[in-house]
Design a protein around this motif. Sequence first.
Motif, short mmCIF file in Angstrom:
data_model
loop_
_atom_site.label_atom_id
_atom_site.label_comp_id
_atom_site.label_asym_id
_atom_site.label_seq_id
_atom_site.Cartn_x
_atom_site.Cartn_y
_atom_site.Cartn_z
N LEU A 64 10.66 6.99 8.34
CA LEU A 64 10.98 5.58 8.96
C LEU A 64 9.14 5.24 9.31
CD1 LEU A 64 12.99 6.81 12.14
CD2 LEU A 64 13.04 4.79 10.60
N LEU A 65 9.17 3.93 9.52
CA LEU A 65 7.90 3.53 9.83
C LEU A 65 7.68 3.52 11.10
CD1 LEU A 65 5.57 2.43 7.91
CD2 LEU A 65 6.42 -0.02 8.19
N ARG A 66 6.59 4.41 11.69
CA ARG A 66 6.22 4.23 12.99
C ARG A 66 4.80 3.52 13.43
NH1 ARG A 66 9.28 8.73 14.92
NH2 ARG A 66 11.39 7.75 15.20
N GLY A 67 4.69 2.26 13.70
CA GLY A 67 3.45 1.41 13.61
C GLY A 67 3.03 1.28 11.99
N ASP A 68 2.11 1.81 11.62
CA ASP A 68 1.65 1.70 10.13
C ASP A 68 1.99 2.78 9.27
OD1 ASP A 68 0.87 -0.89 10.83
OD2 ASP A 68 -1.13 -0.66 10.22
N ALA A 69 2.47 3.95 9.94
CA ALA A 69 2.60 5.37 9.43
C ALA A 69 3.91 5.80 9.06
CB ALA A 69 1.87 6.27 10.15
N ARG A 80 0.74 -1.28 -0.13
CA ARG A 80 -0.02 -0.04 -0.14
C ARG A 80 1.01 1.25 -0.09
NH1 ARG A 80 -1.75 3.12 3.96
NH2 ARG A 80 -1.68 1.56 5.85
N LEU A 81 1.97 1.20 0.73
CA LEU A 81 2.79 2.61 0.92
C LEU A 81 3.66 2.62 -0.54
CD1 LEU A 81 4.05 2.00 4.41
CD2 LEU A 81 2.73 3.71 3.65
N ARG A 82 3.84 1.56 -1.18
CA ARG A 82 4.45 1.86 -2.50
C ARG A 82 3.52 2.29 -3.50
NH1 ARG A 82 7.15 -3.31 -0.93
NH2 ARG A 82 5.59 -4.45 -2.15
N ALA A 83 2.29 1.89 -3.20
CA ALA A 83 1.33 2.52 -4.32
C ALA A 83 1.03 3.91 -4.07
CB ALA A 83 0.06 1.61 -4.05
N GLU A 84 1.23 4.30 -2.74
CA GLU A 84 1.11 5.69 -2.35
C GLU A 84 2.20 6.39 -2.67
OE1 GLU A 84 0.46 6.05 2.05
OE2 GLU A 84 -1.41 4.84 1.83
N GLY A 85 3.44 5.88 -3.27
CA GLY A 85 4.44 6.74 -3.79
C GLY A 85 5.90 6.42 -3.25
N PHE A 86 5.90 5.72 -2.12
CA PHE A 86 7.29 5.56 -1.25
C PHE A 86 7.98 4.40 -1.92
CE2 PHE A 86 4.60 7.42 2.26
CZ PHE A 86 5.49 8.27 2.64
N ALA A 87 9.23 4.57 -1.92
CA ALA A 87 9.95 3.26 -2.27
C ALA A 87 10.37 2.82 -0.68
CB ALA A 87 11.39 4.04 -2.77
N THR A 88 10.12 1.59 -0.57
CA THR A 88 10.18 0.76 0.64
C THR A 88 11.64 0.21 0.63
OG1 THR A 88 9.06 -1.28 -0.34
CG2 THR A 88 7.78 0.19 1.14
N VAL A 89 12.46 0.57 1.29
CA VAL A 89 13.90 0.16 1.42
C VAL A 89 14.23 -0.64 2.60
CG1 VAL A 89 16.41 1.08 1.65
CG2 VAL A 89 14.66 2.32 0.61
N ALA A 90 14.49 -2.09 2.34
CA ALA A 90 14.38 -3.18 3.23
C ALA A 90 15.84 -3.01 3.80
CB ALA A 90 14.12 -4.60 2.77
N THR A 91 15.79 -3.41 5.36
CA THR A 91 17.23 -3.35 5.90
C THR A 91 17.05 -4.84 6.76
OG1 THR A 91 18.64 -2.32 7.47
CG2 THR A 91 16.26 -2.00 7.89
N ALA A 92 18.46 -5.40 7.13
CA ALA A 92 18.36 -6.61 7.81
C ALA A 92 18.86 -5.93 9.18
CB ALA A 92 19.50 -7.42 7.11
N GLY A 93 18.91 -4.79 9.19
CA GLY A 93 19.43 -4.35 10.47
C GLY A 93 18.13 -3.65 11.33
N ALA A 94 18.46 -3.01 12.64
CA ALA A 94 17.25 -2.35 13.07
C ALA A 94 17.10 -1.11 12.26
CB ALA A 94 17.98 -1.89 14.42
N ALA A 95 15.52 -0.91 12.23
CA ALA A 95 14.93 0.26 11.28
C ALA A 95 14.86 1.33 12.11
CB ALA A 95 13.59 -0.26 10.86
N GLY A 96 15.89 1.92 12.65
CA GLY A 96 15.97 3.24 13.49
C GLY A 96 16.39 4.35 12.57
N GLU A 97 16.49 5.46 13.21
CA GLU A 97 16.71 6.80 12.63
C GLU A 97 18.25 6.63 11.97
OE1 GLU A 97 15.44 10.27 14.58
OE2 GLU A 97 16.90 11.42 13.65
N ALA A 98 19.16 6.17 12.73
CA ALA A 98 20.30 6.35 12.20
C ALA A 98 20.49 5.29 10.94
CB ALA A 98 21.52 5.66 13.29
N GLU A 99 19.97 4.02 11.07
CA GLU A 99 19.96 3.18 9.84
C GLU A 99 19.42 3.93 8.61
OE1 GLU A 99 21.72 0.86 9.00
OE2 GLU A 99 20.67 -0.71 7.79
N ALA A 100 18.36 4.48 8.89
CA ALA A 100 17.33 5.21 7.78
C ALA A 100 18.39 6.40 7.20
CB ALA A 100 16.25 5.98 8.57
N ARG A 101 19.03 7.06 7.93
CA ARG A 101 20.02 8.16 7.40
C ARG A 101 21.00 7.47 6.75
NH1 ARG A 101 18.04 12.82 9.15
NH2 ARG A 101 16.97 13.13 11.20
#
Lengths: 386, 386
Positions: A377-382, A349-370
């Motif tokens: 970042l995904l917080r819950g479903d948002a 659904r998020l891809r259909a809304e225009g996001f590129a979903t970038v999968a990580t094997a690590g912890a999906a925190g802010e440092a990894e996102a940057r």
Amino acid sequence: MSDDTHPGTEEPNGFSRALLPAGLRDLLAPDAEIEAQGVETLMGVFSSHGYERVKPPLLEFEDSLLSGSGAAVAEQTFRLMDPDTHRMMGLRPDMTPQVARIAATRLVNAPRPLRLSYAGACVQVKGGSLSSDRQVSQAGIELLGEDSPEADAEIVAVGAEALSVLGLERISFDLTMPPLAPALIAEAGVAEAHRGALMRALDRKDAADVSRLGGRMAPILSELLLSAGPAARALEVLRAQPLPPGARALSDRLAETVSAIERAAPGLRLTIDPIEFRGWRYHTGVCVTVYAAGRHEELGRGGRYLGGNNEPACGLTLRTEALLRAAPPRPSRPRLLVTREADPALLARLRAEGFATVATAGAAGEAEARRLHCTHLLRGDAPVAL
Amino acid sequence: MSDDTHPGTEEPNGFSRALLPAGLRDLLAPDAEIEAQGVETLMGVFSSHGYERVKPPLLEFEDSLLSGSGAAVAEQTFRLMDPDTHRMMGLRPDMTPQVARIAATRLVNAPRPLRLSYAGACVQVKGGSLSSDRQVSQAGIELLGEDSPEADAEIVAVGAEALSVLGLERISFDLTMPPLAPALIAEAGVAEAHRGALMRALDRKDAADVSRLGGRMAPILSELLLSAGPAARALEVLRAQPLPPGARALSDRLAETVSAIERAAPGLRLTIDPIEFRGWRYHTGVCVTVYAAGRHEELGRGGRYLGGNNEPACGLTLRTEALLRAAPPRPSRPRLLVTREADPALLARLRAEGFATVATAGAAGEAEARRLHCTHLLRGDAPVAL
């Protein structure tokens, strides 16, 4: 493999793997995507005017690649031997002759006017005078089987619409009539031996030499030399000159074409250089060069020529990498960091809304996102912007 | 120019201008447009998973084009001399080595995993065993810097999603583990001189010769030979065999990859041929071939390999012209015949609604519409279907 200070870029013999031949380049993100989307935008406009896409191969036998209008680019063509037939093939330096070949062979019985479009890469032995690029990406249209001011105007108007959809609004179409100067020179009463010098003087716009070498046509040639500029003024000068009949017919055709362009694409910025003839080697009528206002880079060119079986034809070819440099930047897709355990339906659904979903094997925190150049970042479903 | 019965197709010397070298073709309407739209659809899916588009040039110095994973395709590469440097250049036979070069040089400092996508034409000296095409259009993805079953699975899942968006639903992904057969043969206690014969027997799936030549591994190799088919069954056979440690590790990795694919793309049709190794020359782990169910044509292939600096990498490359042949036909734009005097604003609106407006210099009647392959006529302001 070496372990020196630039891992991966240097081989033990000092040869840089990153080095490409002059005039050949890698396009990286976001340029490669912007260019590809731009090409499809152009092709969509061409298609909406009935131009049907063809895709000729990168290589052809040189006999076909360099016949007809292709002869003009023979010296710009890389040649290769076909191991099957031992005949020479050429790597296309230009697609227009290929499209003319298709029109004259496989599509010889297709109804006229025949409208064809094409996009692809071409390779030239040396970069042109305007750019050092040896690989040039083209996107263009050819209109075959109609010789009229309206056909010439259609090519310009469709090209202008395509550029406008790309966001290129301040465009100048510079018109020329390459057979006009030779037609005047033929009537100048200038000795054969001096015609070359006159052509060169016109070529470098040397008013003194044109006046000196122009014979009976010196006054006309000098006036026309000075008339280059906005189309209305240049046409006024042309109308006022006592042109010989052949040149008058060419001048009238140019004026009719300008009128047809003004009807088909009102408000388009048009200039005319009436005595320009340089570089239009296979062209037989009105020609056009496209510039972005305020930039020296040529965005494309086209004009009237004879296709196979001397079929009247006109076309316009845009240089897509040049368009990219001139077009306004586009927003790229926001990048959302996700884990591989995230709900697939949510990610879809998020891809259909225009996001590129970038999968990580690590912890999906802010440092990894940057670190992965993500914007969200995904917080819950948002998705949450960083 | 000739005036014989096929104007335009024959030159005076009898040479046919329509003739292209074997394996090179013109794509005409509607195929060229369907293929191009299909490529952009694929690239859109790749982009939605964070794969960033790169565009390497058609030609490179052969030292860079054929280094690393490119060495496997050296004999399939047309070579040309660069007139500037007198060094040899190659016309790319495959884009994966170019993308690996970009990852190892210009993008060596980009964060990992690095996700790159690409689309373009490649040229091979001879057609492959599966197709006579010498020009092959590729669209693919490479995931660099991560060695995990999840990374292998991502490549397969993203590929499957892209094919599904194209309308290709009944797809089979055939998995192999090319290092597995060599790992078993190394433990077979077979004399060096007989290994080649064993490899060839495996290659042609000759159960009798595998049994005769397989040494200590003959029972295992024979079981695995028979296990090719649906993934679940093949994995069961692999689990039941007393594999030596190296082969067991490869088998476990294959099983983990299948589990990861099933999580990422539930319901995907997966088969495994555990001892297949042929044609996977630069691959070091799980490999995949994509087929449309019920067709023998290969739609794409990919797998795990080592990039520059021995960086772990995996990727998937789709053959876009094969996709076109397998995909369901798409409706093309309806063609509306119009005159050049028609209201430009009306025509722009009709184009925005999806029509191609086909201008004629003649009378815009039904006969002219049919002649120009139009589907609609303009009656007043409204398009009317013929």
